[in-house]
Design a protein around this motif. Structure first.
Motif, PDB file in Angstrom:
ATOM      1  N   UNK A 274      30.043  67.176  71.462  1.00 39.43           N
ATOM      2  CA  UNK A 274      28.989  67.160  72.481  1.00 39.43           C
ATOM      3  C   UNK A 274      27.744  66.449  71.959  1.00 39.43           C
ATOM      4  N   UNK A 275      27.327  66.777  70.742  1.00 41.08           N
ATOM      5  CA  UNK A 275      26.133  66.161  70.158  1.00 41.08           C
ATOM      6  C   UNK A 275      26.317  64.662  70.003  1.00 41.08           C
ATOM      7  N   UNK A 279      23.710  62.984  72.717  1.00 41.49           N
ATOM      8  CA  UNK A 279      22.466  63.119  71.973  1.00 41.49           C
ATOM      9  C   UNK A 279      21.294  62.433  72.680  1.00 41.49           C
ATOM     10  N   UNK A 280      21.532  61.313  73.312  1.00 44.15           N
ATOM     11  CA  UNK A 280      20.442  60.614  74.001  1.00 44.15           C
ATOM     12  C   UNK A 280      19.832  61.482  75.098  1.00 44.15           C
ATOM     13  N   UNK A 285      15.264  64.408  76.892  1.00 45.09           N
ATOM     14  CA  UNK A 285      14.742  65.607  77.551  1.00 45.09           C
ATOM     15  C   UNK A 285      13.734  66.327  76.675  1.00 45.09           C
ATOM     16  N   UNK A 286      13.913  66.280  75.352  1.00 52.59           N
ATOM     17  CA  UNK A 286      12.977  66.944  74.441  1.00 52.59           C
ATOM     18  C   UNK A 286      11.653  66.208  74.361  1.00 52.59           C
ATOM     19  N   UNK A 356      22.231  62.589  61.177  1.00 57.67           N
ATOM     20  CA  UNK A 356      22.360  61.147  61.412  1.00 57.67           C
ATOM     21  C   UNK A 356      21.721  60.734  62.731  1.00 57.67           C
ATOM     22  N   UNK A 357      21.749  61.614  63.698  1.00 58.54           N
ATOM     23  CA  UNK A 357      21.160  61.291  65.005  1.00 58.54           C
ATOM     24  C   UNK A 357      19.644  61.382  65.017  1.00 58.54           C
ATOM     25  N   UNK A 358      19.049  61.897  63.933  1.00 60.68           N
ATOM     26  CA  UNK A 358      17.588  61.953  63.856  1.00 60.68           C
ATOM     27  C   UNK A 358      17.000  63.282  64.284  1.00 60.68           C
ATOM     28  N   UNK A 359      17.698  64.387  64.021  1.00 56.03           N
ATOM     29  CA  UNK A 359      17.211  65.688  64.469  1.00 56.03           C
ATOM     30  C   UNK A 359      15.951  66.103  63.718  1.00 56.03           C
TER      31      UNK A 359
END
Length: 575
Positions: A274-275, A279-280, A285-286, A356-359
């Protein structure tokens, strides 16, 4: 037949929601088009009372309800389960479970189909939907047959019907919001119904796919398939911006909560997928501009509905907090416990994917939010992902020492959620002694001073709560003595039925109050762990960590704040 009397009239439904008496067995109500006759066999208050009674029984018994077969179903779920082909090992339990599940399937399918087919715009129908969904939520917690029926029975047709009800509830709520002829109370009740329906989906699908609850393998596979094929596509439609219409924060807040219920109970590979794929959406949304989105909604959707504007402005930060909570808990869920290395916590594939996605950058931005709920949830996520060395390096390499400054601002916060998670974050940052040691020790006020202040606050709060609970327990004991004497006196009131009835009602109320009064000794149980208890424990962990103890000047500073006295007090405390 119980739903025949719900009509398309908020005012008429509001009156009957408080209980309708029969007058010749038939009542009439005027709809938009014509006058029809409806049979008032059962009032909404009666159905609500029955649902609440069932909820109470689930809460007290903590097992499936039913005659004879219910206990067998619970025992079968806990002990025997199913083999890989989906067959039970215990044939006797299989027979009982099948009978129980058939009963659930029969009644639940009729109930959901009837709810969907008879759905109207009335406020009373929204309240009916809410109380029935709340009952099913509590049932799904304790009865695996309800979960299986909703998710898997008849190729998932019950789940499809519930998803359609969710869409209809959102449509009814939005319609009542923007229709000046409808009251805001009608919209409110439909939003509550929408929330209950969505929570029911999250609870049933999430619990059925939870491997840690020893769910049979087939149940987990059915839940995952239902999530990918039915639930997730339906949820994602709510985020589509078509024809200039923006998403509703009241709607998305509930979706994030349901996704949280599902993803943090499913196997981690599902959350990782799911992530990776969405992720986009999480990031956009955040980091959305809430003020700008609210302005666009004012121009496009709301018109002159001031009440809707106020509610959306109120729900916007709540939706952001729920999303941040989802991301943060996924960070913690992505950690793996290595049993071969003394239960060492290491990052798993889910945590690696999120990093890796930049969390880290995302959570750092959210941690600086003015909203306490968003900031507190983001700091918790940082405290979890900071077990990953790469996360600690990323925070240290932020330009203008933003990572160090963020930690300082969080440690000096007056909000318990922020400060408590910040202490755990500092413990993990201290693992990199060379990089983080000096910046953390040079904080002003010092780490030891901040920890002692929070420890004193936490201890005072816990002791105050214990004292209040002791007083409540003493009052309950007094009520118990009074109840015994009152019942003895009631037996002598043979000729006065009114007084006898009053005494019995008072005795019953005191009994209920006593049953719901928790003993102060239960503060030591894990169920009573709250943010105050966590704050106190994290103060002790931080002050006894290598960041403090391995440094001679820091140890000298520690001796000045009487840390050993604090530790001794916590050990000797009866709480």
């Amino acid at each position: 037949r119980l739903l025949d009397f719900y009509i398309d009239s908020d005012r008429f439904s509001l009156g009957m929601a408080h209980g309708v008496k029969q007058v010749g067995g038939i009542h009439s109500g005027t709809t938009k088009d014509e006058t029809k006759f409806y049979n008032f066999e059962v009032s909404l208050s009666t159905i609500t009372q029955q649902c609440n009674d069932i909820i109470t029984r689930y809460r007290q018994q903590q097992r499936p309800l039913g005659e004879n077969t219910a206990a067998a179903a619970a025992q079968d779920e806990r002990k025997t389960g199913r083999n890989k082909k989906g067959k039970n090992k215990n044939q006797t339990s299989k027979k009982n479970t099948k009978s129980h599940e058939e009963c659930i399937q029969n009644h639940l399918s009729k109930l959901i189909v009837s709810l969907e087919q008879n759905m109207t715009l009335s406020m009373a129908y929204a309240r009916l939907t809410t109380c029935i969904c709340d009952m099913l939520i509590k049932g799904a917690v304790h009865d695996p047959a309800i979960r299986r029926c909703i998710v898997s029975y008849n190729n998932g047709n019950i789940l499809k019907a519930i998803l359609r009800m969710r869409i209809a509830a959102a449509r009814n709520a939005k319609g009542a919001d923007v229709d000046p002829s409808r009251s805001l109370e009608a919209a409110f009740h439909w939003w509550i119904a929408y929330e209950s329906i969505t929570e029911l989906i999250g609870e049933t699908v999430g619990r059925l796919g939870n491997e840690d609850r020893a769910s049979p393998e087939q149940d987990v596979e059915d839940a995952i398939q239902a999530f990918h094929d039915k639930v997730l596509p339906d949820f994602l439609k709510s985020f589509e911006q078509r024809e200039g219409v923006r998403v509703w924060f009241t709607e998305t807040q509930v979706i994030w909560k349901a996704l949280h219920q599902i993803l943090c109970q499913f196997p981690k590979k599902v959350a990782t997928k799911f992530v990776k794929k969405h992720w986009k959406l999480l990031e956009a949304s955040s980091l959305c501009d809430i003020d700008n989105d609210l302005k666009l909604q004012d121009d496009i959707q709301y018109g002159d509905c001031e009440g809707v504007k106020v509610r959306e402005a109120h729900m916007a930060p709540k939706a952001g907090a729920e999303l941040t909570r989802l991301i943060s808990n996924l960070c913690g869920y992505g950690m793996e416990v290595d049993e071969t290395m003394g239960r060492k916590v290491t990052p798993g594939p889910l945590a690696v994917r999120m990093l890796k996605n930049g969390v880290v950058h995302l959570l750092m931005k959210c941690a600086g939010s003015d909203d306490d709920a968003i900031s507190g949830a983001a700091v918790y996520g940082l405290s979890q992902i900071s077990r990953f060395k790469d996360c600690r390096q990323i925070m240290l390499q932020e330009p203008n020492n933003e990572g160090v400054e963020l930690v300082k601002s969080l440690m000096t916060s007056n909000h318990a959620n922020r400060a408590s998670s910040a202490m755990l974050l500092v413990v993990h940052l201290g693992w990199d002694e060379k990089e983080w040691g000096e910046p953390l020790r040079n904080m002003r006020p010092g780490i030891e001073t901040l920890c002692m202040k929070w420890a004193a606050f936490s201890m005072k709060t816990i002791l105050k709560k214990a004292a209040e609970m002791k007083e409540a327990e003493a009052r309950a004991q007094t009520m118990r003595v009074k109840e015994i004497s009152e019942r003895f006196r009631a037996n002598s009131l043979k000729d006065d039925d009114t007084k006898k009835k009053r005494v019995e009602l008072e005795a019953n109320e005191s009994k209920i109050t006593r049953e719901n009064t928790m003993s102060w000794r239960e503060l030591e149980t894990e169920d009573q762990v709250d943010i105050v208890t966590l704050t106190l424990s994290r103060c002790l962990i931080l002050l006894s960590s290598a960041l403090v103890m391995s440094n001679v000047p820091m140890s000298a500073r520690l001796s000045k704040i009487d840390f050993l006295h604090l530790s001794s007090a916590c050990i000797d405390s009866p709480i």
